[in-house]
Scaffold this active site. Structure first.
Site, mmCIF file in Angstrom:
data_model
loop_
_atom_site.group_PDB
_atom_site.id
_atom_site.type_symbol
_atom_site.label_atom_id
_atom_site.label_comp_id
_atom_site.label_asym_id
_atom_site.label_seq_id
_atom_site.Cartn_x
_atom_site.Cartn_y
_atom_site.Cartn_z
ATOM 1 N N TYR A 1 39.684 14.161 -2.610
ATOM 2 C CA TYR A 1 39.646 14.474 -1.106
ATOM 3 C C TYR A 1 39.971 13.126 -0.181
ATOM 4 C CZ TYR A 1 37.446 19.100 -2.012
ATOM 5 O OH TYR A 1 37.167 20.287 -2.327
ATOM 6 N N ASP B 1 46.640 10.440 -10.934
ATOM 7 C CA ASP B 1 45.332 11.182 -11.236
ATOM 8 C C ASP B 1 45.497 11.408 -12.839
ATOM 9 O OD1 ASP B 1 42.916 12.394 -9.513
ATOM 10 O OD2 ASP B 1 42.755 12.702 -11.432
ATOM 11 N N THR C 1 26.655 9.196 -8.285
ATOM 12 C CA THR C 1 25.407 8.615 -8.383
ATOM 13 C C THR C 1 25.200 8.408 -9.989
ATOM 14 O OG1 THR C 1 24.417 9.420 -6.292
ATOM 15 C CG2 THR C 1 22.869 8.677 -7.843
ATOM 16 N N GLU D 1 36.982 4.249 3.606
ATOM 17 C CA GLU D 1 37.551 5.476 4.431
ATOM 18 C C GLU D 1 36.379 6.172 5.156
ATOM 19 O OE1 GLU D 1 40.661 6.441 5.063
ATOM 20 O OE2 GLU D 1 39.488 7.662 6.153
ATOM 21 N N LEU E 1 28.467 1.937 3.742
ATOM 22 C CA LEU E 1 27.187 2.412 3.357
ATOM 23 C C LEU E 1 26.412 2.565 4.671
ATOM 24 C CD1 LEU E 1 26.383 0.553 0.223
ATOM 25 C CD2 LEU E 1 27.436 2.741 0.242
ATOM 26 N N CYS F 1 28.715 12.388 -0.041
ATOM 27 C CA CYS F 1 28.711 10.995 0.597
ATOM 28 C C CYS F 1 27.375 10.540 1.014
ATOM 29 C CB CYS F 1 29.629 10.509 1.674
ATOM 30 S SG CYS F 1 31.257 10.927 0.947
ATOM 31 N N ARG G 1 22.244 27.283 10.963
ATOM 32 C CA ARG G 1 23.191 26.505 11.561
ATOM 33 C C ARG G 1 23.157 26.801 12.762
ATOM 34 N NH1 ARG G 1 25.406 22.320 8.629
ATOM 35 N NH2 ARG G 1 25.841 23.005 6.400
HETATM 36 N N1 LIG Z 1 35.130 13.048 0.131
HETATM 37 C C1 LIG Z 1 35.226 12.325 1.274
HETATM 38 O O1 LIG Z 1 35.023 12.897 2.426
HETATM 39 C C2 LIG Z 1 35.022 10.674 1.324
HETATM 40 C C3 LIG Z 1 35.129 10.108 2.420
HETATM 41 C C4 LIG Z 1 35.128 8.811 2.649
HETATM 42 C C5 LIG Z 1 34.986 8.062 1.238
HETATM 43 N N2 LIG Z 1 34.798 8.842 0.077
HETATM 44 C C6 LIG Z 1 34.699 8.114 -1.143
HETATM 45 O O2 LIG Z 1 35.900 7.983 -1.797
HETATM 46 C C7 LIG Z 1 35.773 8.058 -3.313
HETATM 47 C C8 LIG Z 1 36.692 9.160 -3.576
HETATM 48 O O3 LIG Z 1 36.102 10.352 -3.237
HETATM 49 P P1 LIG Z 1 36.767 11.890 -3.432
HETATM 50 O O4 LIG Z 1 35.650 12.604 -2.522
HETATM 51 O O5 LIG Z 1 37.922 11.855 -3.048
HETATM 52 O O6 LIG Z 1 36.331 12.130 -4.970
HETATM 53 P P2 LIG Z 1 37.330 13.146 -5.827
HETATM 54 O O7 LIG Z 1 36.337 13.524 -7.060
HETATM 55 O O8 LIG Z 1 37.499 14.310 -5.015
HETATM 56 O O9 LIG Z 1 38.452 12.415 -6.365
HETATM 57 C C9 LIG Z 1 38.522 11.332 -7.226
HETATM 58 C C10 LIG Z 1 39.560 11.584 -8.126
HETATM 59 O O10 LIG Z 1 39.657 10.368 -8.841
HETATM 60 C C11 LIG Z 1 40.197 10.739 -10.386
HETATM 61 N N3 LIG Z 1 40.027 9.467 -11.261
HETATM 62 C C12 LIG Z 1 38.776 9.178 -11.818
HETATM 63 N N4 LIG Z 1 38.895 8.056 -12.319
HETATM 64 C C13 LIG Z 1 40.474 7.907 -12.774
HETATM 65 C C14 LIG Z 1 41.240 7.019 -13.377
HETATM 66 N N5 LIG Z 1 40.569 6.048 -14.218
HETATM 67 N N6 LIG Z 1 42.637 7.123 -13.112
HETATM 68 C C15 LIG Z 1 43.193 8.201 -12.612
HETATM 69 N N7 LIG Z 1 42.271 8.961 -11.913
HETATM 70 C C16 LIG Z 1 41.042 8.819 -11.900
HETATM 71 C C17 LIG Z 1 39.452 12.030 -10.560
HETATM 72 O O11 LIG Z 1 40.017 12.551 -11.743
HETATM 73 C C18 LIG Z 1 39.516 12.656 -9.238
HETATM 74 O O12 LIG Z 1 40.578 13.574 -9.083
HETATM 75 C C19 LIG Z 1 34.253 7.847 -3.592
HETATM 76 O O13 LIG Z 1 34.093 6.666 -3.665
HETATM 77 C C20 LIG Z 1 33.770 8.503 -2.313
HETATM 78 O O14 LIG Z 1 32.474 7.943 -1.859
HETATM 79 C C21 LIG Z 1 34.866 10.257 -0.016
HETATM 80 O O1 LIG Z 2 24.848 17.038 13.622
HETATM 81 C C1 LIG Z 2 25.186 17.223 12.564
HETATM 82 C C2 LIG Z 2 26.370 16.653 11.944
HETATM 83 C C3 LIG Z 2 26.545 16.748 10.605
HETATM 84 N N1 LIG Z 2 25.669 17.768 9.785
HETATM 85 C C4 LIG Z 2 25.749 17.929 8.547
HETATM 86 O O2 LIG Z 2 25.905 16.681 7.894
HETATM 87 C C5 LIG Z 2 26.837 16.770 6.555
HETATM 88 C C6 LIG Z 2 28.118 15.976 6.688
HETATM 89 O O3 LIG Z 2 28.776 16.152 7.773
HETATM 90 P P1 LIG Z 2 30.060 15.119 7.898
HETATM 91 O O4 LIG Z 2 29.378 13.704 8.242
HETATM 92 O O5 LIG Z 2 30.583 15.681 9.481
HETATM 93 O O6 LIG Z 2 31.124 15.297 6.906
HETATM 94 P P2 LIG Z 2 31.539 14.607 5.646
HETATM 95 O O7 LIG Z 2 32.677 14.797 5.127
HETATM 96 O O8 LIG Z 2 30.291 14.515 4.583
HETATM 97 O O9 LIG Z 2 31.815 13.153 6.440
HETATM 98 C C7 LIG Z 2 30.433 11.917 6.208
HETATM 99 O O10 LIG Z 2 30.794 11.205 5.000
HETATM 100 C C8 LIG Z 2 32.077 10.691 4.813
HETATM 101 C C9 LIG Z 2 32.225 10.148 3.293
HETATM 102 O O11 LIG Z 2 31.685 8.929 3.191
HETATM 103 C C10 LIG Z 2 32.478 9.689 5.755
HETATM 104 O O12 LIG Z 2 33.756 9.109 5.463
HETATM 105 C C11 LIG Z 2 32.392 10.194 7.193
HETATM 106 O O13 LIG Z 2 32.522 9.086 8.225
HETATM 107 C C12 LIG Z 2 30.908 10.874 7.422
HETATM 108 O O14 LIG Z 2 31.040 11.586 8.539
HETATM 109 C C13 LIG Z 2 27.404 18.230 6.567
HETATM 110 O O15 LIG Z 2 26.408 19.135 5.748
HETATM 111 C C14 LIG Z 2 27.027 18.912 8.112
HETATM 112 O O16 LIG Z 2 26.880 20.020 8.194
HETATM 113 C C15 LIG Z 2 24.360 18.293 10.190
HETATM 114 O O17 LIG Z 2 23.507 19.057 9.691
HETATM 115 N N2 LIG Z 2 24.390 17.837 11.874
#
Ligand SMILES: NC(=O)c1ccc[n+]([C@@H]2O[C@H](COP(=O)([O-])OP(=O)(O)OC[C@H]3O[C@@H](n4cnc5c(N)ncnc54)[C@H](O)[C@@H]3O)[C@@H](O)[C@H]2O)c1
Ligand SMILES: O=c1ccn([C@@H]2O[C@H](COP(=O)(O)OP(=O)(O)O[C@H]3O[C@H](CO)[C@@H](O)[C@H](O)[C@H]3O)[C@@H](O)[C@H]2O)c(=O)[nH]1
Length: 480
Positions: free
Chosen positions: A30, A52, A112, A179, A239, A294, A460
């Site tokens: 993602y 990946d 986790t 990110e 964090l 997250c 919601r």
């Molecule tokens: N999902 C979000 O919105 C979001 C936003 C900000 C930060 N993050 C952080 O970004 C990180 C990634 O999150 P994500 O949601 O993209 O996870 P994800 O599970 O969608 O993607 C991670 C990918 O990494 C691959 N992978 C794992 N080990 C590997 C390796 N050794 N070599 C190659 N590929 C490998 C997995 O197969 C998987 O496709 C996490 O630390 C998360 O906390 C996520």
């Molecule tokens: O007023 C609000 C805002 C959000 N939510 C809920 O909170 C959760 C998280 O929402 P949101 O933060 O919009 O989506 P994420 O994709 O989880 O994004 C958060 O987590 C990411 C992963 O770390 C960060 O990068 C982003 O900045 C941070 O907003 C969802 O279930 C929302 O429905 C509520 O219930 N009420």
């Protein structure tokens, strides 16, 4: 964040400044997928390869049919279409991509821990360590390693230690570049970020590496929005940002319960407090509880770090954000049971929505999973409609909780691809995700086809309560 040490991000690149030509990103999830798609789109001169281990995921990223991309994110398909095959590539050839790249983003999952020390709290860093070891093994030229994954503060030290002990003379600089995109709005968040945060070593080499990454972003992000800090501030800020955001949701959810007990209206309260510019109007939407991959993970991680440092009051303070969220989900489920005359056994409860928020197919930690599990304990018959989540995903989510056997889960949880069918004959409707389309349904038809009395539990606050009550529904919202 205003307090963190600012460095020279306003200065133009000097002559000996490295201009990056080749980037690799490990992890096509993602974050890795959308982030690199935008980076490649905005830097046509840089070759960006996203790798990946998951072959299916890479095949989906390469699918000619853009509706098959592994992630649903509004606008992502256009960006992929523009850059893929030009300077954006998706591959399973991890070693080759590592070797070719001057800059490597690590964007793998950091869930986790489910075992051993820190189980249920600490971040599991095994995927991060594997990446570091693989880079150490394969690299033959100097590289900048960028932590894109969300990591506990001080992780860069561990990565550096692994990389610096290869003995092959290759030099590594480690940067932290967390990110902040939110799912559902990832493409606009990436195109127009509030800030880009880059942390690095405060040495000459460290500052050069920081500048190289600043230059990659500066092709589309104003330099005033690119904040450079020391590496630990950057790791910790990610964090803390999530903890503050989640805390706002738990705070307003706590107030929603108070509103229900006092005839105050949580939306009016949120508006009233949000107009105070010191509080601000965002992230004050009361709900069935926050989900997503997250918030919970990152707060647990923060709590674990605080506990490890003996900072028990700090740990307790932040843990309460999670406890309140669990309470809000349970409260919602329990209210359905008590309102339906204290039994939902054999009753059809229709769920609108399963994703953790609208405009994503991501279900990780979605409140819907926990509410369904609680109602299934009461032997309710759940039927779910979600415009983007598959039946396989929903079953997988429920099975993952390990509450009952897979066959029992199948018996109690069904999926419909037509919302009207999902709602037909239901005793109650529970809205778990705020998908816009729910507001456009013909609620009179839905009412006509339901068991009476027809209940709606709007987790919601997206439906028009007054209109639904006029039709004959009994409606319960959050905090009013
Ligand atoms: N999902 C979000 O919105 C979001 C936003 C900000 C930060 N993050 C952080 O970004 C990180 C990634 O999150 P994500 O949601 O993209 O996870 P994800 O599970 O969608 O993607 C991670 C990918 O990494 C691959 N992978 C794992 N080990 C590997 C390796 N050794 N070599 C190659 N590929 C490998 C997995 O197969 C998987 O496709 C996490 O630390 C998360 O906390 C996520
Ligand atoms: O007023 C609000 C805002 C959000 N939510 C809920 O909170 C959760 C998280 O929402 P949101 O933060 O919009 O989506 P994420 O994709 O989880 O994004 C958060 O987590 C990411 C992963 O770390 C960060 O990068 C982003 O900045 C941070 O907003 C969802 O279930 C929302 O429905 C509520 O219930 N009420």
């Amino acid at each position: 964040m205003a307090q963190v040490e600012a460095t020279n991000n306003q200065q133009p690149a000097t002559n000996n400044q490295q201009k990056i030509k080749s980037i690799c990103c490990i992890g096509a999830g993602y974050v890795g997928g959308p982030t690199m798609a935008v980076m490649a789109q905005r830097n046509p001169d840089i070759k960006v390869t996203v790798v990946d281990l998951n072959k299916q995921r890479i095949a989906d990223w390469n699918d000619a049919d853009l509706s098959k991309l592994p992630i649903f994110e509004p606008g992502l398909d256009q960006v992929v279409e523009e850059a893929r095959g030009r300077n954006l590539f998706f591959s399973t050839e991890v070693d080759q991509a590592i070797q070719e790249a001057e800059m490597i983003f690590i964007s793998v999952n950091t869930p986790t821990k489910t075992y051993g020390k820190g189980k249920g709290m600490a971040a599991d860093l095994k995927y991060i360590e594997l990446c570091a070891r693989q880079i150490a093994e394969v690299a033959t030229t100097d590289k900048i390693i960028v932590e894109k994954s969300t990591l506990p503060v001080k992780t860069a030290q561990a990565i550096k230690s692994i990389l610096d002990h290869t003995g092959n003379g290759v030099k590594f600089q480690i940067l932290s570049n967390p990110e902040f995109l939110a799912e559902g709005t990832a493409m606009t968040d990436l195109a127009n970020p509030d800030r880009v945060l880059i942390g690095g070593e405060q040495t000459l080499e460290g500052k050069k590496a920081i500048q190289a990454l600043v230059d990659v972003y500066a092709t589309w992000v104003a330099k005033s929005q690119i904040l450079t800090t020391n590496i630990w501030s950057s790791e910790l800020s990610k964090l803390v940002a999530n903890a503050f955001l989640a805390q706002r949701v738990s705070s307003i959810n706590a107030i929603s319960e108070l509103c229900e007990a006092t005839e105050a209206n949580v939306e009016e309260v949120a508006k009233a407090i949000g107009m105070d510019s010191r509080i601000g109007p965002k992230f004050l939407k009361a709900s069935v509880g926050f989900g997503g991959s997250c918030f919970q993970k990152d707060i647990l991680n923060l709590v674990y770090i605080a506990k490890s440092l003996g900072l028990n009051q700090v740990a307790d303070y932040w843990e309460q954000v999670i406890l309140m969220n669990n309470h809000q989900r349970n409260r919602f489920a329990n209210n359905i049971v008590s309102t339906l005359y204290n039994t939902v056994s054999g009753k059809k409860i229709a769920f609108l929505g399963w994703a953790f928020k609208k405009d994503t197919n991501d279900t990780r930690e979605s409140a819907a999973i926990y509410v369904a599990d609680r109602l299934m304990d009461e032997r309710a018959q759940i039927t779910v409609y979600d415009p983007k989540v598959t039946a396989t995903q929903m079953q997988g989510d429920i099975n993952y909780l390990n509450t009952r056997s897979e066959s029992e889960n199948k018996q109690y949880l069904e999926t419909e691809t037509d919302p009207y069918k999902a709602l037909e004959g239901a005793h109650a409707i529970a809205v778990l995700t705020e998908w816009d389309e729910f507001k456009t349904y013909n609620w009179q038809t839905i009412y006509n086809n339901m068991s009476k009395p027809a209940f709606v539990f709007d987790g919601r606050n997206v439906l028009d309560k007054v209109e639904l009550e006029k039709i004959g529904f009994i409606v319960q919202s959050i905090g009013k």
